[in-house]
Design a protein around this motif. Structure first.
Motif, short mmCIF file in Angstrom:
data_model
loop_
_atom_site.label_atom_id
_atom_site.label_comp_id
_atom_site.label_asym_id
_atom_site.label_seq_id
_atom_site.Cartn_x
_atom_site.Cartn_y
_atom_site.Cartn_z
N PRO A 178 -51.15 2.06 52.51
CA PRO A 178 -51.14 3.34 53.23
C PRO A 178 -52.33 3.45 54.17
O PRO A 178 -53.32 2.73 53.98
N PRO A 179 -52.26 4.37 55.14
CA PRO A 179 -51.15 5.28 55.44
C PRO A 179 -49.97 4.54 56.05
O PRO A 179 -50.13 3.49 56.65
N TYR A 180 -48.77 5.10 55.89
CA TYR A 180 -47.55 4.41 56.28
C TYR A 180 -47.12 4.79 57.69
O TYR A 180 -46.93 5.97 57.99
N ASP A 181 -46.96 3.82 58.52
CA ASP A 181 -46.47 4.03 59.88
C ASP A 181 -44.95 4.00 59.83
O ASP A 181 -44.32 2.95 59.91
N MET A 182 -44.34 5.17 59.68
CA MET A 182 -42.91 5.23 59.47
C MET A 182 -42.13 4.74 60.68
O MET A 182 -41.05 4.16 60.54
N ARG A 183 -42.66 4.95 61.88
CA ARG A 183 -41.96 4.48 63.07
C ARG A 183 -41.82 2.96 63.04
O ARG A 183 -40.78 2.40 63.37
N ALA A 184 -42.88 2.29 62.63
CA ALA A 184 -42.84 0.82 62.56
C ALA A 184 -41.95 0.36 61.41
O ALA A 184 -41.16 -0.57 61.55
N LEU A 185 -42.08 1.04 60.27
CA LEU A 185 -41.33 0.60 59.09
C LEU A 185 -39.83 0.79 59.25
O LEU A 185 -39.04 0.03 58.70
N ARG A 186 -39.42 1.81 60.00
CA ARG A 186 -37.99 2.01 60.22
C ARG A 186 -37.37 0.85 61.00
O ARG A 186 -36.16 0.63 60.92
N LYS A 187 -38.19 0.14 61.76
CA LYS A 187 -37.69 -1.00 62.53
C LYS A 187 -37.75 -2.30 61.75
O LYS A 187 -37.19 -3.30 62.18
N SER A 188 -38.46 -2.30 60.62
CA SER A 188 -38.65 -3.56 59.91
C SER A 188 -38.13 -3.57 58.49
O SER A 188 -38.00 -4.62 57.88
N LEU A 189 -37.82 -2.40 57.92
CA LEU A 189 -37.36 -2.33 56.54
C LEU A 189 -35.94 -1.80 56.44
O LEU A 189 -35.47 -1.07 57.32
N ARG A 190 -35.30 -2.17 55.37
CA ARG A 190 -34.01 -1.57 55.08
C ARG A 190 -34.22 -0.09 54.76
O ARG A 190 -35.28 0.32 54.31
N ARG A 191 -33.17 0.69 54.94
CA ARG A 191 -33.30 2.13 54.73
C ARG A 191 -33.71 2.45 53.29
O ARG A 191 -34.52 3.34 53.04
N GLU A 192 -33.14 1.74 52.31
CA GLU A 192 -33.45 2.02 50.91
C GLU A 192 -34.85 1.59 50.51
O GLU A 192 -35.32 1.93 49.42
N ASP A 193 -35.54 0.83 51.39
CA ASP A 193 -36.90 0.38 51.08
C ASP A 193 -37.98 1.23 51.76
O ASP A 193 -39.17 1.00 51.54
N LEU A 194 -37.57 2.20 52.57
CA LEU A 194 -38.55 3.03 53.25
C LEU A 194 -39.30 3.92 52.26
O LEU A 194 -38.73 4.37 51.26
N PRO A 195 -40.58 4.20 52.51
CA PRO A 195 -41.32 5.15 51.66
C PRO A 195 -40.62 6.51 51.65
O PRO A 195 -39.99 6.90 52.62
N VAL A 196 -40.73 7.21 50.53
CA VAL A 196 -40.13 8.53 50.39
C VAL A 196 -41.23 9.55 50.14
O VAL A 196 -42.35 9.21 49.76
N SER A 197 -40.92 10.82 50.37
CA SER A 197 -41.90 11.88 50.13
C SER A 197 -41.32 12.90 49.16
O SER A 197 -40.10 13.14 49.15
N ARG A 198 -42.19 13.47 48.35
CA ARG A 198 -41.83 14.50 47.39
C ARG A 198 -42.87 15.62 47.44
O ARG A 198 -44.06 15.34 47.62
N SER A 199 -42.44 16.85 47.27
CA SER A 199 -43.35 17.99 47.32
C SER A 199 -43.96 18.25 45.94
O SER A 199 -43.23 18.31 44.94
#
Length: 390
Positions: A178-199
């Motif tokens: 971390p911190p996670y660059d979601m824009r980059a990860l969406r181009k390189s990871l499968r959808r089910e492998d992307l980091p998730v967020s919880r409140s």
């Protein structure tokens, strides 16, 4: 629930491009200032035509000046967002998504453990990275993660009893830092492998000790958050957003009536600690059993009642609703707070809407929904970080 800005590394900006951006910003701000002033003048004229109070010349001038400033700030923010968005598409080379030391990029086949590199420990975006200092167990079903470190300075408490944050979790098998660059990860990871967020609600913010405490309800099946908390140890990294929340106990209320399940305990306990020592009221908390109760610092005249489900599913329990029905209908200056499972607090809201108390003193919020399926991480074979070529 949260709208986060994405932090990203940008390639060096050519001088000509920087100059062009400066001109765009100047034009945008000036246009925003004019638009803000024009909109305010139109509103003032419309109000005057419909019998509104006519402002003095000085006050009218101040209103228009403030509107002009607000318009400029709004235009500047919009221009910033547009330029950053364009820059991420045009100026950032794709190679950074494959760099082994890029923010949020795969670096190893294990979870992110130990202090983050100095370049990623802190960032001026929506994600704050703290270090786990210790793990406590306030009850059988609750784990308390106490975090701090250098990232503590980036956290600004809003002072609300129910202040909550988005916690970000990544598949430990991918070894993302971390911190996670979601824009980059969406181009390189499968959808089910992307980091998730919880409140999650902040249990305690201690600026003197420089510690932030968050309670996790441990349950089965465990989602990404509960699974992370169950395995957390000092030195692990906790990634969170800036806090939100608005509930602040009314110290002048004659009675305080708070109800909730396990998910509500952090917010309700924080609210109780904010009340004057002479405050009066009742608190009903629903948990599985006696071993799930916690110790609270209660005001002198507040009565706490624990309600035990004893095996009944939390999502279908009516213990809280039944307890409220058994009370004499409150009236007068009563502050009411209900937090918990969606259908449960909905039924509670219907009940209290008929009480003789001001509706603005009723705070009801859904913290979780039983219908949601718990997400689990897929297993990633050793040496396969889950990156797809695109």
């Amino acid at each position: 629930m949260s709208h986060h800005k994405k932090c990203r590394k940008s390639a060096a900006m050519p001088l000509s491009l920087a100059a062009e951006h400066a001109r765009v910003f100047e034009a945008a701000v000036e246009a925003g200032r004019r638009a803000g002033r024009k909109a305010a003048k139109r509103k003032l004229k419309r109000a005057a035509r419909h019998g509104g109070t006519k402002l003095s010349k000085a006050l009218r001038k101040a209103v228009l000046r403030d509107a002009q400033k607000a318009g400029g700030r709004a235009a500047y923010a919009a221009a910033t967002k547009a330029v950053r968005k364009a820059g991420s598409r045009l100026a950032v080379p794709r190679e950074r998504y494959q760099a082994t030391d890029a923010i949020g990029a795969p670096v190893a086949s294990g979870p992110a453990r130990g202090p983050a590199p100095e370049s990623t420990q802190r960032m001026s975006g929506s994600q704050i990275v703290m270090e786990v200092l210790r793990v406590e167990r306030p009850s059988r079903s609750m784990l308390r993660i106490v975090a701090g470190g250098e990232g503590f300075d980036d956290f600004e408490s809003n002072g609300a009893a129910d202040q909550h944050v988005k916690l970000h979790f990544a598949n430990p098998a991918l070894g993302l830092l971390p911190p996670y660059d979601m824009r980059a990860l969406r181009k390189s990871l499968r959808r089910e492998d992307l980091p998730v967020s919880r409140s999650y609600t902040i249990r305690r913010h201690d600026p003197v000790a420089r510690e932030l405490s968050i309670d996790f309800f441990i349950h089965e099946p465990a989602g990404p958050a509960a699974a992370w908390a169950a395995d957390a140890k000092p030195g692990d990294l906790l990634v969170l957003s800036k806090p939100k929340g608005k509930f602040r106990p009314d110290p002048k209320a004659e009675q305080h009536l708070y109800v909730g399940d396990e998910s509500a305990i952090p917010a309700i306990s924080a609210a109780l600690e904010m009340l004057p020592r002479t405050a009066a009221g009742q608190v009903f908390l629903q948990v599985e059993g006696a071993e799930d109760e916690q110790e609270f610092d209660l005001p002198l005249n507040v009565q706490l009642t624990w309600l035990h489900r004893d095996g009944e599913p939390a999502a279908t329990s009516t213990l809280l609703l039944d307890a409220l029905r058994g009370l004499p209908a409150p009236h007068g200056r009563v502050e009411f707070l209900a937090l918990g499972e969606r259908s449960s607090v909905r039924d509670i809201r219907k009940l209290v809407s008929h009480w003789d108390i001001e509706q603005r003193r009723i705070e009801v919020s859904s913290y979780w929904t039983a219908r949601h399926t718990k997400r689990t991480w897929r297993e990633v074979p050793a040496g396969v970080p889950g990156i797809e070529s695109r």
